[in-house]
Scaffold this motif. Structure first.
Motif: not given
Length: 380
Positions: A127, A161-162, A164-166, A183, A185-186, A190
């Motif tokens: 990510v 990380a899942e 677009k969120t970390i 993020l 890039k995902s 995850g």
């Protein structure tokens, strides 16, 4: 083998890599830095303490062989830092390495490079996040991490990380810091791993280092890196990796199950105390002056539009101070460890803090977008 370097191009990298090598170890070979020639006129600097490793590729001109050289990390860093000229020459032959810069000459013993532990390979799937954002997330959470010999899992930062969120979380059982970011890039699967705090604490250092070496360009603030500088985070079965350009940091994942931290975060209260952060921090510092290790607690009394901050110790004395605030709920009083409370407040960006407290039975909370800090009260 001969290696030609430019101090201006490698000094910061050499210092950073040397910082990973341990100062004390039962394996003396770890005191060294590995210099490994690569293609296209570059050389890779590597160090490890077996828990955290670093590899940093820098420009170099290599001739007379392609064998790796293993040399004392901190002594090499000292000599590069003190080199009188920009040009630095390292010539390794047998069990010696000669370092020359201008009219200065040093000779260091080398070690058999074949005995040095190999560094783990960085996975390709990762990510991606802005380096500046990742450094901020680490800064907001690493201070809350425990040093616990029994609950080993909370000695690291939980990275999730899942989509677009970390999210990064640190806790020591008395307090919890949780920070979220976006993020670039995902990854499909995850990430969920407990990263060693030593590994992630290198990120703010690296960010500051790159900002310092890059300098402030036109239209950029001083001590800032371009938004295009990103960090790739990946995990293997046992390691966590952070790659930033020519730098790869890795650390062994901590074993164990991380606490169900989301269950610890209280629901948001409607009644919040709004108070100026800097004035509140100053009042907490002054109240702490009359506390000791045995009585490390400061009372927070909320009545109307005033917050009274007080400390006391039978052997020292008392302290009271009032700070203006905005509050429309019922009067209440709660006590906290002033150092822990200041730690969390100091990470907030906003000038006005919204403190959520009820009593000495329930955790206090401060929140702002992307950040939550939870602190257990102290019973007096």
């Amino acid at each position: 083998m001969r290696i030609a370097l430019k101090k201006s191009e490698v000094s910061e990298a050499v210092q950073a890599v040397a910082g990973i090598a341990p100062q004390r170890s039962t394996r003396p070979i770890l005191y060294n830095m590995l210099l490994k020639p690569e293609q296209n006129g570059r050389i890779r600097l590597m160090a490890t303490d077996l828990d955290v490793s670093i590899g940093w590729t820098v420009p170099a001109a290599v001739s007379g062989g392609k064998d790796a050289v293993l040399i004392g990390a901190r002594k090499l860093a000292d000599m590069v830092r003190e080199a009188p000229e920009d040009d630095i020459q390292i010539e390794a032959e047998g069990e010696k390495a000669t370092i020359t810069s201008g009219r200065a000459h040093f000779t260091l013993n080398t070690v058999d490079a074949s005995e040095y532990p190999s560094l783990p390979d960085c996975p390709k799937t990762a990510v991606t996040i802005s380096l500046a954002d990742l450094a901020a997330l680490v800064d907001k959470t690493s201070f809350a991490v425990a040093k616990d010999e029994i609950r080993y899992a909370i000695n690291g930062i939980y990275v999730v990380a899942e989509g677009k969120t970390i999210e990064l979380t640190g806790t020591d059982g008395h307090r919890l810091a949780n920070a979220t970011g976006k993020l670039h890039k995902s990854a499909a699967d995850g990430i969920a791993a407990i990263a060693p705090v030593k590994l992630l604490n290198e990120i703010p250092k690296l960010y500051s280092l790159l900002a310092k070496t890059a300098g402030a360009g036109e239209g950029e603030e001083e001590n800032s890196t371009p938004p295009s500088v990103t960090a790739d985070i990946s995990v293997s079965e046992s390691e966590v990796f952070v790659k930033v350009g020519d730098v790869v940091l890795s650390g062994r994942q901590l074993e164990g199950t991380y606490p169900k931290y989301k269950e610890v975060i209280p629901k948001e209260l409607k009644e919040k105390v709004e108070i100026n952060k800097e004035k509140f921090l100053a009042a907490l510092r002054r109240a702490a002056l009359v506390t000791t290790e045995e009585t490390r607690s400061v009372a927070i009394e909320i009545r109307g539009n005033v917050v009274k901050v007080s400390g006391r110790d039978p052997e020292v004395g008392t302290s009271e101070e009032e700070v203006d605030a905005k509050f429309e709920g019922e009067a209440r009083e709660v006590a906290f460890d002033p150092r822990y409370l200041r730690d969390g407040l100091a990470k907030l960006k906003e000038d006005a803090v919204k403190l959520e407290v009820e009593d000495n039975e329930r955790a206090g909370v401060v929140r702002e977008p992307g950040y939550i800090y939870v602190l257990m009260p102290i019973r007096r």
